[in-house]
Design an enzyme around this catalytic site. Structure first.
Site: not given
Ligand code: CP3
Length: 352
Positions: A35, A39, A48, A85, A162
């Site tokens: 990640r 943010r 964003r 994502d 999901y």
């Molecule tokens: O790693 C990176 O920097 C690359 C980008 C990336 C994102 N999500 C961006 C993201 C990667 C590799 C993911 C993987 C992801 N997404 C996983 C597996 C890894 C882990 O963390 O266990 C999972 C389970 C998801 C599903 C997901 N995406 C959720 C549950 C959420 C909401 C929770 C949250 O953190 O807000 C997201 C949104 C998301 N994906 C964000 C980012 C940067 C945040 C949203 C935002 O910026 O508004």
């Protein structure tokens, strides 16, 4: 078709991540952060804020490339991970996905019947993911061979969670109810997801990613036997398809909550096994001395002052010794971590 021996891959200026991932001794210990494009970086939040919808952001290759390279410039990591994502597969599968401010992903039409699972498309859905591939091409260009680019997909169990639960869930009760009460229907869902995921990862490699990671974030909700019987065969199919087509492209597997699953995950035969922060690194290495690992500092360690982070990383480096290892956190970086502390982590890995 670009493949693992294409000149673009050999021209990388910093190959320490790829070297370690392939079990070779790197010039310097490599590190990236799960990640890392997110943010905690002010520049990420700026980009964003241009998009009311997270999916619209993911669908803008220009902005995807911009945030993909931010952590390389600002934190000094040895690999970029494509900004996207794991849930981008849902719309091509016919599920309506939205990211809501406080609730995370919400699916308007979750899978609730056997018929809905039987009706899911399988095979190759790459035509509907062209925006991801354009993001890869643009990210590779913006990186200009400074560091490799990692592509990724979700593990089929995690993505299925999901699709069945309709969003994030505490117990995964619906998914596990399906798994235990209707194993054939569950297997059909997993099998379709595996095919789609393998095709998706192969296309990411053709479009230029230098390594791939499969993120099975909720695999730790399963007992080892259930993981082995009901998830592992599907993950194995994904690994086999990708490695058959691209034998020299490193494959990383990350299971969150997975210490008890470790023997099974090692048996997948991937290049790198990602450890979550619960697993003592020394124990993993002792149990599987021939396996290259990734990880696994507790993300909350980055709340500590930089000098304590550095001391902790020094301890990790002593445990790892001279073996190839990919340094990382044991799960994603948290949104309120100071970028200075993320940099302290990276610098400590790079220090002698
Ligand atoms: O790693 C990176 O920097 C690359 C980008 C990336 C994102 N999500 C961006 C993201 C990667 C590799 C993911 C993987 C992801 N997404 C996983 C597996 C890894 C882990 O963390 O266990 C999972 C389970 C998801 C599903 C997901 N995406 C959720 C549950 C959420 C909401 C929770 C949250 O953190 O807000 C997201 C949104 C998301 N994906 C964000 C980012 C940067 C945040 C949203 C935002 O910026 O508004």
């Amino acid at each position: 078709m670009a493949n693992s021996s294409s000149p673009t891959r050999t021209a990388l200026k910093n190959s320490s991540f790829l070297d370690a991932a392939l079990g070779r001794k790197p010039a310097r210990a490599p590190v990236w952060i799960m990640r890392q494009a997110g943010r905690y970086l002010a520049d990420y939040r700026r980009v964003r804020s241009l998009f009311p919808s997270f999916m619209d952001f993911c669908r803008s290759p220009e902005h995807v490339a911009e945030v993909t390279i931010q952590p390389v410039d600002q934190v000094g990591v040895d690999a970029a991970i494509l900004f996207s994502d794991i849930l981008v597969l849902l719309p091509p599968l016919g599920l309506q996905l939205e990211f809501k401010e406080s609730r995370g992903p919400v699916i308007a039409n979750p899978l609730r019947t056997d018929e809905a699972i039987a009706a899911l498309p399988g095979g190759n859905l790459n035509a509907e993911l062209e925006y991801v591939f354009e993001g890869i091409r643009r990210s590779k260009k913006a990186l200009d061979q400074r560091v490799p680019l990692i592509g990724f997909a979700g593990g089929p169990f995690t993505v299925a969670s999901y699709m069945v639960e309709g969003g994030s869930s505490k117990e995964l009760a619906r998914l596990k109810a399906l798994m235990f009460s209707k194993p054939q229907v569950f297997a059909q869902l997993m099998s379709k997801l595996s095919t789609v995921t393998a095709e998706y990862l192969c296309e990411q490699i053709r479009q230029g990613v230098d390594a791939v990671t499969l993120m099975d974030s909720w695999a730790g909700y399963l007992s080892p036997d259930d993981y082995r019987d009901q998830v592992m065969p599907h993950t194995r199919n994904i690994v086999a398809t990708v490695k058959k087509n691209f034998p020299s492209v490193p494959f990383i597997h990350y299971a969150n909550g997975g210490p008890t699953l470790l023997p099974h995950v090692v048996a997948l035969g991937v290049d790198v096994v990602g450890l979550d922060w619960r697993m003592p690194l020394a124990e993993a290495i002792r149990a599987f001395p021939n396996q290259t690992f990734q990880g696994n500092l507790d993300p909350c360690w980055l709340y500590a002052p930089p000098e304590r982070i550095a001391a902790k990383v020094k301890e990790m480096k002593a445990v790892v010794g001279s073996r190839p290892h990919v340094f990382n956190l044991g799960h994603g970086i948290l949104p309120d971590i100071s970028p200075d502390h993320a940099r302290a982590f990276v610098d400590a890995v790079h220090a002698d």
